[in-house]
Design a protein around this motif. Structure first.
Motif, PDB file in Angstrom:
ATOM      1  N   TYR A 126      50.561  33.251  33.682  1.00 26.25           N
ATOM      2  CA  TYR A 126      51.640  32.369  34.131  1.00 26.25           C
ATOM      3  C   TYR A 126      51.147  31.469  35.253  1.00 26.25           C
ATOM      4  CZ  TYR A 126      54.593  35.952  31.894  1.00 26.25           C
ATOM      5  OH  TYR A 126      55.155  36.845  31.012  1.00 26.25           O
ATOM      6  N   TYR A 127      51.715  30.264  35.317  1.00 23.69           N
ATOM      7  CA  TYR A 127      51.616  29.425  36.506  1.00 23.69           C
ATOM      8  C   TYR A 127      53.039  29.292  37.042  1.00 23.69           C
ATOM      9  CZ  TYR A 127      46.884  28.065  35.102  1.00 23.69           C
ATOM     10  OH  TYR A 127      45.554  28.081  34.763  1.00 23.69           O
ATOM     11  N   GLY A 128      53.349  30.048  38.093  1.00 13.65           N
ATOM     12  CA  GLY A 128      54.724  30.063  38.561  1.00 13.65           C
ATOM     13  C   GLY A 128      55.635  30.655  37.493  1.00 13.65           C
ATOM     14  N   GLN A 129      56.643  29.896  37.102  1.00 11.60           N
ATOM     15  CA  GLN A 129      57.569  30.351  36.067  1.00 11.60           C
ATOM     16  C   GLN A 129      57.127  29.943  34.664  1.00 11.60           C
ATOM     17  OE1 GLN A 129      60.305  32.322  36.752  1.00 11.60           O
ATOM     18  NE2 GLN A 129      59.369  32.364  38.794  1.00 11.60           N
ATOM     19  N   SER A 130      56.037  29.196  34.573  1.00 11.45           N
ATOM     20  CA  SER A 130      55.564  28.722  33.269  1.00 11.45           C
ATOM     21  C   SER A 130      54.685  29.776  32.592  1.00 11.45           C
ATOM     22  CB  SER A 130      54.777  27.412  33.423  1.00 11.45           C
ATOM     23  OG  SER A 130      55.592  26.395  33.963  1.00 11.45           O
ATOM     24  N   SER A 138      41.551  26.694  29.010  1.00 12.31           N
ATOM     25  CA  SER A 138      40.962  26.889  30.335  1.00 12.31           C
ATOM     26  C   SER A 138      41.600  28.071  31.050  1.00 12.31           C
ATOM     27  CB  SER A 138      41.127  25.617  31.183  1.00 12.31           C
ATOM     28  OG  SER A 138      40.398  24.546  30.627  1.00 12.31           O
ATOM     29  N   THR A 139      42.886  28.280  30.811  1.00  9.33           N
ATOM     30  CA  THR A 139      43.580  29.400  31.442  1.00  9.33           C
ATOM     31  C   THR A 139      43.023  30.729  30.969  1.00  9.33           C
ATOM     32  OG1 THR A 139      45.583  28.053  31.628  1.00  9.33           O
ATOM     33  CG2 THR A 139      45.842  30.427  31.892  1.00  9.33           C
ATOM     34  N   VAL A 140      42.582  30.797  29.719  1.00 12.12           N
ATOM     35  CA  VAL A 140      41.936  32.017  29.220  1.00 12.12           C
ATOM     36  C   VAL A 140      40.724  32.355  30.085  1.00 12.12           C
ATOM     37  CG1 VAL A 140      40.649  33.041  27.307  1.00 12.12           C
ATOM     38  CG2 VAL A 140      42.745  31.759  26.849  1.00 12.12           C
ATOM     39  N   CYS A 141      39.876  31.372  30.342  1.00  9.94           N
ATOM     40  CA  CYS A 141      38.684  31.593  31.172  1.00  9.94           C
ATOM     41  C   CYS A 141      39.074  32.025  32.587  1.00  9.94           C
ATOM     42  CB  CYS A 141      37.836  30.324  31.232  1.00  9.94           C
ATOM     43  SG  CYS A 141      37.109  29.826  29.660  1.00  9.94           S
ATOM     44  N   LYS A 142      40.051  31.333  33.157  1.00 13.90           N
ATOM     45  CA  LYS A 142      40.471  31.655  34.522  1.00 13.90           C
ATOM     46  C   LYS A 142      41.088  33.040  34.608  1.00 13.90           C
ATOM     47  CE  LYS A 142      41.156  26.803  35.773  1.00 13.90           C
ATOM     48  NZ  LYS A 142      42.135  25.726  36.075  1.00 13.90           N
ATOM     49  N   ALA A 143      41.822  33.441  33.572  1.00 10.61           N
ATOM     50  CA  ALA A 143      42.415  34.776  33.562  1.00 10.61           C
ATOM     51  C   ALA A 143      41.338  35.854  33.463  1.00 10.61           C
ATOM     52  CB  ALA A 143      43.403  34.900  32.408  1.00 10.61           C
ATOM     53  N   MET A 148      38.319  35.581  34.576  1.00  8.44           N
ATOM     54  CA  MET A 148      37.604  35.583  35.855  1.00  8.44           C
ATOM     55  C   MET A 148      38.451  36.078  37.014  1.00  8.44           C
ATOM     56  SD  MET A 148      34.503  34.732  35.278  1.00  8.44           S
ATOM     57  CE  MET A 148      34.027  34.728  37.015  1.00  8.44           C
ATOM     58  N   GLY A 149      39.732  36.301  36.792  1.00  7.93           N
ATOM     59  CA  GLY A 149      40.590  36.738  37.877  1.00  7.93           C
ATOM     60  C   GLY A 149      41.072  35.623  38.772  1.00  7.93           C
ATOM     61  N   LEU A 150      40.980  34.392  38.288  1.00 10.35           N
ATOM     62  CA  LEU A 150      41.403  33.235  39.082  1.00 10.35           C
ATOM     63  C   LEU A 150      42.898  32.967  38.944  1.00 10.35           C
ATOM     64  CD1 LEU A 150      38.361  30.935  38.280  1.00 10.35           C
ATOM     65  CD2 LEU A 150      38.944  31.862  40.531  1.00 10.35           C
ATOM     66  N   VAL A 151      43.514  33.496  37.902  1.00 12.97           N
ATOM     67  CA  VAL A 151      44.976  33.446  37.762  1.00 12.97           C
ATOM     68  C   VAL A 151      45.449  34.854  37.407  1.00 12.97           C
ATOM     69  CG1 VAL A 151      45.003  31.026  37.025  1.00 12.97           C
ATOM     70  CG2 VAL A 151      44.917  32.828  35.313  1.00 12.97           C
ATOM     71  N   PRO A 152      46.631  35.254  37.900  1.00 12.36           N
ATOM     72  CA  PRO A 152      47.147  36.585  37.564  1.00 12.36           C
ATOM     73  C   PRO A 152      47.363  36.717  36.063  1.00 12.36           C
ATOM     74  CG  PRO A 152      48.375  35.598  39.396  1.00 12.36           C
ATOM     75  CD  PRO A 152      47.524  34.515  38.814  1.00 12.36           C
ATOM     76  N   ALA A 153      47.014  37.859  35.528  1.00 11.96           N
ATOM     77  CA  ALA A 153      47.134  38.058  34.080  1.00 11.96           C
ATOM     78  C   ALA A 153      47.673  39.444  33.773  1.00 11.96           C
ATOM     79  CB  ALA A 153      45.779  37.867  33.406  1.00 11.96           C
ATOM     80  N   GLN A 154      48.314  39.549  32.643  1.00  8.28           N
ATOM     81  CA  GLN A 154      48.772  40.829  32.118  1.00  8.28           C
ATOM     82  C   GLN A 154      48.110  41.035  30.763  1.00  8.28           C
ATOM     83  OE1 GLN A 154      53.011  40.461  31.863  1.00  8.28           O
ATOM     84  NE2 GLN A 154      53.277  40.033  34.044  1.00  8.28           N
TER      85      GLN A 154
END
Length: 231
Positions: free
Chosen positions: A10-14, A41-46, A48-54
């Motif tokens: 997620y990015y915020g509520q998105s 790109s969000t897949v890569c960031k998730a 790498m731990g750059l965005v919170p992921a579940q």
């Protein structure tokens, strides 16, 4: 090597990623295709731990979900972001040195290796990296990541904005990386390079995987190409 299961981000509520499943084998090149904005790109960031992921991200059998980016990197995953992120006031050689996990300790890659692949970097190794062309900066970012000797490298849009000759050089580098036993997850827009070098392909649409298969499978599926890739 890499197993991603039911990944949400997620990015915020998105809600960007909706249960993405991806795997990359040892020494394998796997491409992640799709239009801009679908979450590649969000897949890569998730990962790498750059965005919170579940969900679950496993690397060499170890669950790395929720680890900090530096922990993921030290565990053996390299990341080449689409915005390059060089250090403009440092020299080319200094930028490369920053990729080492320990100063002076080399793995599969050293200065001679990257200079052989990209002679431009050797010729300009003592100038500030900010003075390089966009294509040279892309080369530098990729080579800096390799200096950390990763077992898996996530590469986001490496050929974006590059001249055809540089695109060929990037393709040659990716093939060389794979030959040395490093796995690659490649986010790419250019179908030609992805189809040429990849063992398998994933196509994303609206935050989900809508196709998975070999380049041959993809070539036989005109519906996927028209619906999810063509403008």
């Amino acid at each position: 090597m890499l197993e991603v299961n039911n990944l949400h981000a997620y990015y915020g509520q998105s809600h960007i990623l909706h249960g993405v499943d991806i795997d990359v084998g040892d020494g394998e090149i796997v491409s992640l295709l799709g239009r801009n904005g679908v979450g590649r790109s969000t897949v890569c960031k998730a990962i790498m731990g750059l965005v919170p992921a579940q969900g679950s991200v496993k690397f060499k059998g170890r669950d790395i979900t929720g680890l900090r980016p530096n922990q993921v990197a030290h565990g053996g995953i390299g990341y080449v972001p689409e915005d390059r992120q060089i250090f403009p006031t440092l020299t080319v050689r200094q930028n490369l040195e920053l990729g080492l996990k320990r100063a002076g300790k080399f793995g599969r890659w050293n200065f001679a290796d990257v200079y052989r692949l990209f002679p431009n970097l050797e010729a300009r190794q003592d100038i500030a990296a900010g003075l390089l062309s966009g294509g040279e900066q892309q080369m530098l970012t990729m080579c800096r990541t390799l200096m950390g000797d990763p077992d898996l490298i996530l590469i986001d849009e490496p050929t974006e904005g590059l001249a055809p000759k540089l695109v060929e050089q990037v393709g040659a580098l990716l093939a060389e990386i794979s030959r040395r036993g490093v796995s690659i997850l490649l986010v790419e827009q250019k179908l030609a390079i992805a189809l040429k070098i990849s063992a398998r392909l994933y196509v994303m649409g609206h935050g989900r995987i809508v196709f998975r298969g070999t380049p041959a499978d993809f070539g036989e599926n005109s519906v996927v190409r028209k619906e999810w890739l063509e403008v």
